[in-house]
Design an enzyme around this catalytic site. Structure first.
Site, PDB file in Angstrom:
ATOM      1  N   LYS A  44       4.719   9.036   8.732  1.00  0.00           N
ATOM      2  CA  LYS A  44       4.436   8.572  10.092  1.00  0.00           C
ATOM      3  C   LYS A  44       5.405   9.150  11.137  1.00  0.00           C
ATOM      4  CE  LYS A  44       2.134   4.484   8.253  1.00  0.00           C
ATOM      5  NZ  LYS A  44       0.732   4.535   8.648  1.00  0.00           N
TER       6      LYS A  44
ATOM      7  N   TYR B  87       0.854  -1.187   0.000  1.00  0.00           N
ATOM      8  CA  TYR B  87       0.000   0.000   0.000  1.00  0.00           C
ATOM      9  C   TYR B  87       0.886   1.231   0.000  1.00  0.00           C
ATOM     10  CZ  TYR B  87      -3.555   3.362   1.649  1.00  0.00           C
ATOM     11  OH  TYR B  87      -4.406   4.438   1.787  1.00  0.00           O
TER      12      TYR B  87
ATOM     13  N   ASP C 141       9.330   2.686  -0.368  1.00  0.00           N
ATOM     14  CA  ASP C 141       8.292   3.344   0.437  1.00  0.00           C
ATOM     15  C   ASP C 141       8.551   2.946   1.892  1.00  0.00           C
ATOM     16  OD1 ASP C 141       4.628   3.353   0.499  1.00  0.00           O
ATOM     17  OD2 ASP C 141       6.132   4.081   1.904  1.00  0.00           O
TER      18      ASP C 141
HETATM   19  P1  KE4 Z   1      -0.917   8.298   4.549  1.00  0.00           P
HETATM   20  O1  KE4 Z   1      -1.430   8.995   3.325  1.00  0.00           O
HETATM   21  O2  KE4 Z   1      -1.989   7.452   5.222  1.00  0.00           O
HETATM   22  O3  KE4 Z   1      -0.193   9.237   5.504  1.00  0.00           O
HETATM   23  O4  KE4 Z   1       0.252   7.277   4.109  1.00  0.00           O
HETATM   24  C1  KE4 Z   1      -0.041   6.336   3.113  1.00  0.00           C
HETATM   25  C2  KE4 Z   1       0.907   5.152   3.257  1.00  0.00           C
HETATM   26  C3  KE4 Z   1       1.970   5.049   2.363  1.00  0.00           C
HETATM   27  N1  KE4 Z   1       2.846   4.017   2.441  1.00  0.00           N
HETATM   28  C4  KE4 Z   1       2.724   3.076   3.411  1.00  0.00           C
HETATM   29  C5  KE4 Z   1       3.720   1.955   3.458  1.00  0.00           C
HETATM   30  C6  KE4 Z   1       1.664   3.139   4.348  1.00  0.00           C
HETATM   31  O5  KE4 Z   1       1.537   2.166   5.290  1.00  0.00           O
HETATM   32  C7  KE4 Z   1       0.750   4.201   4.290  1.00  0.00           C
HETATM   33  C8  KE4 Z   1      -0.415   4.332   5.249  1.00  0.00           C
HETATM   34  N2  KE4 Z   1      -0.588   3.260   6.164  1.00  0.00           N
HETATM   35  C9  KE4 Z   1      -1.965   3.016   6.576  1.00  0.00           C
HETATM   36  C10 KE4 Z   1      -2.112   1.700   7.333  1.00  0.00           C
HETATM   37  N3  KE4 Z   1      -1.054   0.803   7.246  1.00  0.00           N
HETATM   38  C11 KE4 Z   1      -2.469   4.166   7.386  1.00  0.00           C
HETATM   39  C12 KE4 Z   1      -3.747   3.901   8.145  1.00  0.00           C
HETATM   40  C13 KE4 Z   1      -4.956   4.404   7.416  1.00  0.00           C
HETATM   41  O6  KE4 Z   1      -5.037   4.284   6.179  1.00  0.00           O
HETATM   42  O7  KE4 Z   1      -5.846   4.905   8.120  1.00  0.00           O
END
Ligand code: KE4
Length: 427
Positions: free
Chosen positions: A265, A142, A237
């Site tokens: 994060k 993701y 990523d």
């Molecule tokens: P954000 O747009 O949610 O800040 O980041 C996207 C993203 C990009 N790359 C990786 C490896 C990620 O894990 C994420 C976002 N992670 C999710 C859950 N694993 C955030 C939680 C959510 O979507 O509410």
């Protein structure tokens, strides 16, 4: 009805699904989500006053735990000076320098406000730098919810069994090629078929959105070699893995050098911030220097930068990572033993300060299909039982768990002890 349940009913009147991010809705565990009143160190306190040991930590950012005093004090001082200027500040330069000190593969870095924005921008930059259109991603990984990567996505995309979202033009998804994680042959096959049109590979070097899936021995070095051979960029990523699997991320842990790195994060210390960075020759393509446009009203927001710098300053500490890794491994070992004693087919593994667990007797978890083959119903029951016992785990079998420096030895012992009660109910 608990106050959380009442609030969820109210929230659904004004916010789609009652949440601002789908995985928070607890749909995949068939429960009503908790509404949180406070975070304190390793703990969450919900609106009904119940305390939980928190292994979600806002999905990873809070490696120092909730409301760390050094972060709070620094942010409070910054707030007195204002919240946002839309102009350069010294704090964003200080954080940029701090970030580069952890990642020698990066010569420059650009801040944005979310991991989605950072991944989207890194992909556009790779396309602009190479003049090519296609990208390779991996099923179950993701990279946020931008159109080009919401294809066979992990996290919520996998949790809801809807790997590709509606609303994405076919011509966009056709430029996104998908391979299975750990399958180098599949990647080489894609390069042979689309040799001169693949701009980049984007990969979570340690996958954390299809539960925890580790790269097998030559996977990451193999991706590096294929990118070198075919003139594509390798994008790591590290939104989850940065300062999580080691203080130098997965690239430091595995000693594989990407061309671009995406961070998020932890970098914002609990505030909205993310970043992407890499070699000068690539980053100099970015506006205002070059032809690849990217911008943001709140990019480099001084409050978020302050929280990020206060956090990263604490992470320049090898013994902190030794402790985090040891505590995470202790938890994983304890859960595995408790499941074994209860006769429950269960595997668990850790890397650095993150962990995953799976209801399966299969000893190897290599890609998305292996995780999907696990007993998801047992996961649901385990999640519900642990929540009842005051342990807050990610509400999805396709997410990972996180440890913080605020978790005490006693918290780990308590968690393992409570898991014994829950495993006994499962057997
Ligand atoms: P954000 O747009 O949610 O800040 O980041 C996207 C993203 C990009 N790359 C990786 C490896 C990620 O894990 C994420 C976002 N992670 C999710 C859950 N694993 C955030 C939680 C959510 O979507 O509410």
């Amino acid at each position: 009805m608990s106050l959380s349940q009442n609030l969820f009913t109210r929230a659904k009147q004004s916010i789609p699904g009652g949440v601002n991010s789908p995985v928070r809705a607890f749909l995949s565990v068939d429960l009503s989500p908790l509404f949180i009143q406070e975070g304190r160190g390793a703990y969450l306190i919900d609106v009904d006053g119940k305390q939980y040991i928190d292994y979600v930590l806002s999905w990873g950012p809070l490696i120092l735990g909730h409301a760390h005093p050094l972060v709070i004090d620094a942010v409070q001082e910054q707030l007195k000076l204002g919240t946002s200027f839309g102009a350069p500040t010294v704090i964003e330069v200080a954080l940029a320098e701090k970030v580069l000190s952890f990642f020698p593969s990066m010569q420059q870095v650009r801040f944005v406000s979310s991991g989605t924005e950072a991944c989207m921008s890194a992909i556009r930059l790779a396309r602009g730098f190479t003049g090519r259109n296609k990208i390779i991603k991996f099923a179950g990984c993701y990279h946020g919810h931008a159109d080009s990567v919401l294809v066979n996505a992990g996290s919520g995309g996998l949790t809801f069994g809807v790997p590709s979202s509606q609303g994405i033009p076919l011509q966009v998804s056709q430029d996104t090629l998908v391979a299975s994680f750990n399958d180098l042959n599949a990647v080489e096959h894609l390069f042979k078929r689309h040799a001169d049109d693949i701009a980049a590979i984007i990969v979570e070097p340690v996958a954390g959105n299809m539960n925890l899936v580790l790269p097998q021995d030559d996977f990451l070095t193999g991706l590096r070699k294929l990118c070198d051979e075919y003139g594509a960029l390798l994008i790591f990523d590290e939104v989850i893995t940065g300062w999580r699997v080691s203080q130098y991320g997965a690239q430091g842990y595995y000693q594989v050098r990407p061309d671009l790195t995406v961070l998020g994060k932890i970098i914002g210390g609990g505030f909205p911030a993310a970043a992407f960075g890499g070699r000068d020759d690539i980053m100099n393509k970015l506006a205002p220097l070059g032809p690849v446009y990217q911008a943001g009203t709140l990019s480099g927001n001084p409050v978020a930068m302050t929280a990020g710098l206060a956090t990263l300053t604490q992470l320049d500490n090898a013994s902190l990572y030794d402790d985090l890794s040891a505590r995470t491994q202790q938890l994983v070992n304890g859960l595995s033993q408790a499941a074994k004693d209860a006769g429950i087919p269960f595997q668990a593994q850790a890397i650095g300060a993150m962990f995953g667990f799976y209801f399966t007797s299969s000893p190897t978890i290599r890609h998305e299909d292996d995780v999907k083959a696990c007993d998801l119903n047992r996961f649901k029951k385990f999640f519900a039982g642990m929540l009842k016992e005051g342990i807050y785990l990610a509400p999805s079998a396709f997410e990972v768990g996180f440890m913080s420096s605020a978790h005490s030895e006693q918290d780990i012992i308590d968690t393992i002890q409570k898991s014994k009660i829950v495993f006994a109910e499962l057997s």
